[in-house]
Design a protein around this motif. Structure first.
Motif, PDB file in Angstrom:
ATOM      1  N   GLU A   1      79.592 -15.488  31.220  1.00  0.00           N
ATOM      2  CA  GLU A   1      80.691 -16.440  31.148  1.00  0.00           C
ATOM      3  C   GLU A   1      80.282 -17.692  30.375  1.00  0.00           C
ATOM      4  O   GLU A   1      81.048 -18.213  29.551  1.00  0.00           O
ATOM      5  CB  GLU A   1      81.138 -16.826  32.553  1.00  0.00           C
ATOM      6  CG  GLU A   1      82.312 -17.802  32.548  1.00  0.00           C
ATOM      7  CD  GLU A   1      82.623 -18.359  33.923  1.00  0.00           C
ATOM      8  OE1 GLU A   1      83.797 -18.359  34.300  1.00  0.00           O
ATOM      9  OE2 GLU A   1      81.677 -18.801  34.598  1.00  0.00           O
TER      10      GLU A   1
ATOM     11  N   HIS B   1      85.983 -13.972  38.358  1.00  0.00           N
ATOM     12  CA  HIS B   1      86.921 -15.043  38.706  1.00  0.00           C
ATOM     13  C   HIS B   1      87.531 -14.809  40.089  1.00  0.00           C
ATOM     14  O   HIS B   1      87.764 -15.765  40.840  1.00  0.00           O
ATOM     15  CB  HIS B   1      88.025 -15.146  37.649  1.00  0.00           C
ATOM     16  CG  HIS B   1      87.517 -15.603  36.321  1.00  0.00           C
ATOM     17  ND1 HIS B   1      88.127 -15.273  35.126  1.00  0.00           N
ATOM     18  CD2 HIS B   1      86.432 -16.362  35.980  1.00  0.00           C
ATOM     19  CE1 HIS B   1      87.465 -15.803  34.124  1.00  0.00           C
ATOM     20  NE2 HIS B   1      86.438 -16.458  34.612  1.00  0.00           N
TER      21      HIS B   1
ATOM     22  N   ARG C   1      88.861 -22.544  39.272  1.00  0.00           N
ATOM     23  CA  ARG C   1      89.491 -22.192  37.994  1.00  0.00           C
ATOM     24  C   ARG C   1      90.539 -21.101  38.196  1.00  0.00           C
ATOM     25  O   ARG C   1      90.262 -20.068  38.805  1.00  0.00           O
ATOM     26  CB  ARG C   1      88.431 -21.743  36.985  1.00  0.00           C
ATOM     27  CG  ARG C   1      87.623 -22.912  36.431  1.00  0.00           C
ATOM     28  CD  ARG C   1      86.592 -22.444  35.463  1.00  0.00           C
ATOM     29  NE  ARG C   1      85.600 -21.594  36.125  1.00  0.00           N
ATOM     30  CZ  ARG C   1      84.634 -20.945  35.468  1.00  0.00           C
ATOM     31  NH1 ARG C   1      84.561 -21.014  34.164  1.00  0.00           N
ATOM     32  NH2 ARG C   1      83.765 -20.214  36.128  1.00  0.00           N
TER      33      ARG C   1
ATOM     34  N   PHE D   1      93.376 -18.759  36.097  1.00  0.00           N
ATOM     35  CA  PHE D   1      93.745 -18.266  34.778  1.00  0.00           C
ATOM     36  C   PHE D   1      95.146 -17.654  34.843  1.00  0.00           C
ATOM     37  O   PHE D   1      95.393 -16.740  35.632  1.00  0.00           O
ATOM     38  CB  PHE D   1      92.736 -17.218  34.299  1.00  0.00           C
ATOM     39  CG  PHE D   1      91.361 -17.780  34.056  1.00  0.00           C
ATOM     40  CD1 PHE D   1      90.931 -18.070  32.775  1.00  0.00           C
ATOM     41  CD2 PHE D   1      90.509 -18.032  35.122  1.00  0.00           C
ATOM     42  CE1 PHE D   1      89.666 -18.597  32.549  1.00  0.00           C
ATOM     43  CE2 PHE D   1      89.242 -18.560  34.912  1.00  0.00           C
ATOM     44  CZ  PHE D   1      88.822 -18.847  33.627  1.00  0.00           C
TER      45      PHE D   1
ATOM     46  N   ASN E   1      93.594 -22.648  33.358  1.00  0.00           N
ATOM     47  CA  ASN E   1      93.403 -22.130  32.005  1.00  0.00           C
ATOM     48  C   ASN E   1      94.644 -21.322  31.676  1.00  0.00           C
ATOM     49  O   ASN E   1      94.831 -20.211  32.179  1.00  0.00           O
ATOM     50  CB  ASN E   1      92.145 -21.248  31.952  1.00  0.00           C
ATOM     51  CG  ASN E   1      91.797 -20.811  30.543  1.00  0.00           C
ATOM     52  OD1 ASN E   1      92.664 -20.394  29.784  1.00  0.00           O
ATOM     53  ND2 ASN E   1      90.529 -20.911  30.192  1.00  0.00           N
TER      54      ASN E   1
ATOM     55  N   SER F   1      96.780 -19.327  29.081  1.00  0.00           N
ATOM     56  CA  SER F   1      96.768 -18.640  27.790  1.00  0.00           C
ATOM     57  C   SER F   1      98.197 -18.273  27.413  1.00  0.00           C
ATOM     58  O   SER F   1      98.978 -17.826  28.258  1.00  0.00           O
ATOM     59  CB  SER F   1      95.889 -17.390  27.850  1.00  0.00           C
ATOM     60  OG  SER F   1      96.343 -16.485  28.829  1.00  0.00           O
TER      61      SER F   1
ATOM     62  N   LYS G   1      97.194  -8.983  29.876  1.00  0.00           N
ATOM     63  CA  LYS G   1      96.033  -9.782  30.289  1.00  0.00           C
ATOM     64  C   LYS G   1      95.766  -9.613  31.786  1.00  0.00           C
ATOM     65  O   LYS G   1      94.620  -9.628  32.227  1.00  0.00           O
ATOM     66  CB  LYS G   1      96.261 -11.252  29.947  1.00  0.00           C
ATOM     67  CG  LYS G   1      96.321 -11.546  28.454  1.00  0.00           C
ATOM     68  CD  LYS G   1      96.524 -13.028  28.191  1.00  0.00           C
ATOM     69  CE  LYS G   1      96.596 -13.323  26.695  1.00  0.00           C
ATOM     70  NZ  LYS G   1      95.303 -13.098  26.019  1.00  0.00           N
TER      71      LYS G   1
ATOM     72  N   GLU H   1      91.969 -10.393  32.946  1.00  0.00           N
ATOM     73  CA  GLU H   1      91.642 -11.660  32.295  1.00  0.00           C
ATOM     74  C   GLU H   1      92.286 -12.852  32.998  1.00  0.00           C
ATOM     75  O   GLU H   1      91.821 -13.982  32.856  1.00  0.00           O
ATOM     76  CB  GLU H   1      92.093 -11.642  30.829  1.00  0.00           C
ATOM     77  CG  GLU H   1      91.392 -10.597  29.982  1.00  0.00           C
ATOM     78  CD  GLU H   1      91.945 -10.549  28.576  1.00  0.00           C
ATOM     79  OE1 GLU H   1      92.280 -11.612  28.027  1.00  0.00           O
ATOM     80  OE2 GLU H   1      92.051  -9.445  28.010  1.00  0.00           O
ATOM     81  N   VAL H   2      93.383 -12.607  33.738  1.00  0.00           N
ATOM     82  CA  VAL H   2      94.105 -13.697  34.397  1.00  0.00           C
ATOM     83  C   VAL H   2      94.429 -13.298  35.831  1.00  0.00           C
ATOM     84  O   VAL H   2      94.389 -12.116  36.198  1.00  0.00           O
ATOM     85  CB  VAL H   2      95.405 -14.058  33.636  1.00  0.00           C
ATOM     86  CG1 VAL H   2      95.094 -14.565  32.242  1.00  0.00           C
ATOM     87  CG2 VAL H   2      96.344 -12.850  33.573  1.00  0.00           C
ATOM     88  N   THR H   3      94.767 -14.292  36.656  1.00  0.00           N
ATOM     89  CA  THR H   3      95.141 -14.033  38.046  1.00  0.00           C
ATOM     90  C   THR H   3      96.656 -13.942  38.224  1.00  0.00           C
ATOM     91  O   THR H   3      97.130 -13.550  39.286  1.00  0.00           O
ATOM     92  CB  THR H   3      94.601 -15.142  38.965  1.00  0.00           C
ATOM     93  OG1 THR H   3      95.062 -16.405  38.486  1.00  0.00           O
ATOM     94  CG2 THR H   3      93.096 -15.143  38.981  1.00  0.00           C
TER      95      THR H   3
END
Length: 298
Positions: A13, A71, A94, A96, A124, A126, A136, A141-143
């Motif tokens: 990371e 994450h 964090r 996402f 974050n 995107s 994603k 890549e994201v929650t």
């Protein structure tokens, strides 16, 4: 068999965030060779590469999935460890999220603002077109993701947020120059337009379904910014499809005009998130659902 060592993933990371092995080493307070060694150990453990070693370094598909797992682990730790140790989090949590540009430009930030002010959190966000944000989430890549897709992916939940209504607008001078005889197949051929990118299905749908017109025969600027759409329309260099919510004031003031009164291009949007949420994630979902319910038509 030895399990996954999260120090390896932490190094991965750091390399991606810092965009170099050298800066990653500085951020982790270890040597550059130690960073390289940890990533090699991770790749040996998985028997596949996790990093594309170019400038800047990029994650492979396996690396993206691993980062999503990391994450999730960090989020779980942020919920459990303070309770077990009776110590507050020292670092922000964090989060996402993948979002479309129009939601980001209109209602999403006000929805998240109270959480930004009250909780120790680092968002974050995107940006992608509505049809691709859920990819994603699938890749880890994201929650959470704002998408046009109503069906949830395995392990996730989809919640209806409301409707985004788009109007076709331009400034008065542009409208007079190109559309004095109305918006027709013929006039659209000569009027410059704006789309998000080459995958912008919304503008393609507008042209094909309503005017039987191919996007290839028109002049079309591509700008990946919702705010830039509004500015281009105000500057009189193109017509745009813009959420009514975003330009209510400009329409009221006459700075922009509705080129097709009574016409709306509407899309239903959904919030996709993990099925089992607690604590901060649950607060974020509630904030998004509550605020969108108040702002978006159903």
């Amino acid at each position: 068999m030895r399990g996954l060592d999260y120090k390896w993933v932490e190094a991965l990371e750091a390399v991606v965030v810092q965009e170099s092995f050298e800066r990653a080493a500085q951020a982790l307070f270890i040597s550059q060779s130690a960073v390289s060694q940890r990533i090699k150990q991770l790749e040996n453990f998985l028997a596949k590469p996790v990093l594309i070693r170019e400038q800047p370094p990029r994650l492979t598909t396996a690396g993206k999935k691993l980062m999503g797992l990391y994450h999730r682990v960090q989020l779980l730790e942020s919920e459990v460890l303070p309770e077990l140790t009776n110590q507050p989090n020292q670092r922000p949590v964090r989060i996402f999220i993948a979002t479309n540009a129009d939601s980001l430009a209109t209602w999403l930030l006000p929805a998240l603002a109270p959480i930004m002010q009250e909780r120790k959190v680092e968002f974050n966000l995107s940006v992608d077109i509505e049809a691709r944000t859920i990819e994603k989430l699938k890749k880890g890549e994201v929650t959470g993701a704002i998408s046009l897709e109503p069906e949830p992916i395995p392990g996730c939940v989809s919640q209806y947020l409301g409707r985004m209504d788009y109007v076709c607008v331009a400034n008065p001078e542009f409208a007079k120059r190109y559309f004095s005889k109305g918006v027709t197949r013929h006039t659209l051929k000569h009027a410059p337009a704006v789309s998000f990118d080459q995958y912008d299905e919304m503008h393609q749908m507008f042209l094909k379904q309503h005017f039987n017109l191919s996007p290839e025969v028109i002049t079309q600027h591509r700008v990946a910014s919702s705010e830039a759409f509004v500015n281009l329309a105000l500057l009189g260099v193109a017509y745009c499809l813009i959420p009514r919510l975003q330009i209510a004031k400009e329409l009221e003031q006459g700075r922009l005009v509705d080129l097709m009164p009574g016409f709306l291009l509407s899309f239903q949007i959904y919030w996709h998130h993990w099925q089992l949420e607690t604590g901060l994630l649950q607060e974020i979902t509630q904030a998004i659902v509550d605020y969108s319910s108040a702002q978006l038509p159903k």
